[in-house]
Write a protein that holds these residues in place. Sequence first.
Motif, PDB file in Angstrom:
ATOM      1  N   LYS A   3       9.320   3.465   1.858  1.00 55.29           N
ATOM      2  CA  LYS A   3       8.315   3.705   1.396  1.00 55.29           C
ATOM      3  C   LYS A   3       7.488   4.941   2.398  1.00 55.29           C
ATOM      4  O   LYS A   3       7.941   4.778   3.507  1.00 55.29           O
ATOM      5  CB  LYS A   3       7.214   2.645   1.483  1.00 55.29           C
ATOM      6  CG  LYS A   3       7.436   1.560   0.640  1.00 55.29           C
ATOM      7  CD  LYS A   3       7.080   1.750  -0.630  1.00 55.29           C
ATOM      8  CE  LYS A   3       7.311   0.277  -1.595  1.00 55.29           C
ATOM      9  NZ  LYS A   3       6.887   0.429  -2.869  1.00 55.29           N
ATOM     10  N   THR A   4       6.889   5.728   1.837  1.00 53.67           N
ATOM     11  CA  THR A   4       6.234   6.790   2.455  1.00 53.67           C
ATOM     12  C   THR A   4       4.954   6.600   2.581  1.00 53.67           C
ATOM     13  O   THR A   4       4.344   6.175   1.399  1.00 53.67           O
ATOM     14  CB  THR A   4       6.426   8.428   1.874  1.00 53.67           C
ATOM     15  OG1 THR A   4       6.056   8.350   0.692  1.00 53.67           O
ATOM     16  CG2 THR A   4       7.922   8.533   1.839  1.00 53.67           C
ATOM     17  N   PHE A   5       4.160   6.909   3.588  1.00 54.00           N
ATOM     18  CA  PHE A   5       2.925   6.528   3.748  1.00 54.00           C
ATOM     19  C   PHE A   5       2.272   7.675   4.897  1.00 54.00           C
ATOM     20  O   PHE A   5       2.630   8.096   5.857  1.00 54.00           O
ATOM     21  CB  PHE A   5       2.687   5.147   4.554  1.00 54.00           C
ATOM     22  CG  PHE A   5       1.045   5.017   4.897  1.00 54.00           C
ATOM     23  CD1 PHE A   5       0.174   4.526   3.887  1.00 54.00           C
ATOM     24  CD2 PHE A   5       0.823   5.181   6.180  1.00 54.00           C
ATOM     25  CE1 PHE A   5      -1.035   4.317   4.171  1.00 54.00           C
ATOM     26  CE2 PHE A   5      -0.572   4.806   6.401  1.00 54.00           C
ATOM     27  CZ  PHE A   5      -1.342   4.446   5.517  1.00 54.00           C
ATOM     28  N   ASN A   6       0.888   8.286   4.394  1.00 50.64           N
ATOM     29  CA  ASN A   6       0.434   9.507   5.085  1.00 50.64           C
ATOM     30  C   ASN A   6      -1.007   9.294   4.981  1.00 50.64           C
ATOM     31  O   ASN A   6      -1.770   8.787   4.139  1.00 50.64           O
ATOM     32  CB  ASN A   6       0.878  10.566   4.460  1.00 50.64           C
ATOM     33  CG  ASN A   6       0.570  11.933   5.447  1.00 50.64           C
ATOM     34  OD1 ASN A   6       0.354  11.711   6.698  1.00 50.64           O
ATOM     35  ND2 ASN A   6       0.335  13.174   4.844  1.00 50.64           N
ATOM     36  N   LEU A   7      -1.934   9.722   6.243  1.00 53.84           N
ATOM     37  CA  LEU A   7      -3.361   9.757   6.328  1.00 53.84           C
ATOM     38  C   LEU A   7      -3.546  11.119   6.535  1.00 53.84           C
ATOM     39  O   LEU A   7      -3.071  11.803   7.576  1.00 53.84           O
ATOM     40  CB  LEU A   7      -3.694   8.956   7.241  1.00 53.84           C
ATOM     41  CG  LEU A   7      -3.572   7.117   7.043  1.00 53.84           C
ATOM     42  CD1 LEU A   7      -3.930   6.568   8.049  1.00 53.84           C
ATOM     43  CD2 LEU A   7      -4.258   6.749   5.843  1.00 53.84           C
ATOM     44  N   ILE A  30       0.873   7.316  -0.424  1.00 52.26           N
ATOM     45  CA  ILE A  30       1.859   6.310  -0.476  1.00 52.26           C
ATOM     46  C   ILE A  30       2.752   6.921  -1.789  1.00 52.26           C
ATOM     47  O   ILE A  30       2.283   6.658  -3.001  1.00 52.26           O
ATOM     48  CB  ILE A  30       1.164   5.047  -0.963  1.00 52.26           C
ATOM     49  CG1 ILE A  30       0.282   4.571   0.447  1.00 52.26           C
ATOM     50  CG2 ILE A  30       2.391   4.018  -0.860  1.00 52.26           C
ATOM     51  CD1 ILE A  30      -0.593   3.262   0.177  1.00 52.26           C
ATOM     52  N   ASP A  31       4.052   6.886  -1.474  1.00 51.00           N
ATOM     53  CA  ASP A  31       5.009   7.439  -2.220  1.00 51.00           C
ATOM     54  C   ASP A  31       4.722   8.403  -3.159  1.00 51.00           C
ATOM     55  O   ASP A  31       5.167   8.482  -4.305  1.00 51.00           O
ATOM     56  CB  ASP A  31       5.369   6.148  -3.207  1.00 51.00           C
ATOM     57  CG  ASP A  31       6.426   5.259  -2.420  1.00 51.00           C
ATOM     58  OD1 ASP A  31       6.873   5.651  -1.272  1.00 51.00           O
ATOM     59  OD2 ASP A  31       6.052   4.074  -2.603  1.00 51.00           O
ATOM     60  N   GLY A  32       4.062   9.374  -2.524  1.00 51.86           N
ATOM     61  CA  GLY A  32       3.334  10.780  -3.142  1.00 51.86           C
ATOM     62  C   GLY A  32       2.169  10.581  -4.213  1.00 51.86           C
ATOM     63  O   GLY A  32       1.977  11.660  -4.896  1.00 51.86           O
ATOM     64  N   LYS A  33       1.941   9.424  -4.477  1.00 49.80           N
ATOM     65  CA  LYS A  33       0.461   9.215  -5.059  1.00 49.80           C
ATOM     66  C   LYS A  33      -0.744   9.202  -4.123  1.00 49.80           C
ATOM     67  O   LYS A  33      -0.719   8.331  -3.156  1.00 49.80           O
ATOM     68  CB  LYS A  33       0.544   7.784  -5.848  1.00 49.80           C
ATOM     69  CG  LYS A  33       1.488   7.727  -6.732  1.00 49.80           C
ATOM     70  CD  LYS A  33       1.757   6.487  -7.558  1.00 49.80           C
ATOM     71  CE  LYS A  33       2.634   6.423  -8.672  1.00 49.80           C
ATOM     72  NZ  LYS A  33       2.864   5.042  -9.188  1.00 49.80           N
TER      73      LYS A  33
END
Length: 59
Positions: A3-7, A30-33
């Motif tokens: 999973k990818t996660f970014n703030l 999260i996952d490109g969304k």
Amino acid sequence: MNKTFNLLFFIKKNKIRTNGTAPIYLRITIDGKAADIAAKRYIDPKKWDVKAHKALGNS
């Protein structure tokens, strides 16, 4: 499964209030969304570091 996660914190300069402050928003990805959430905080756009995505100073 990975999973990818970014703030990301940013200000909306197109929504500047009459006192000259702009709202701070948080973008969670999260996952490109992506979803944008208002932080319910305001800052003078001159005190915002665009490259570092944070406020300048310590007050």
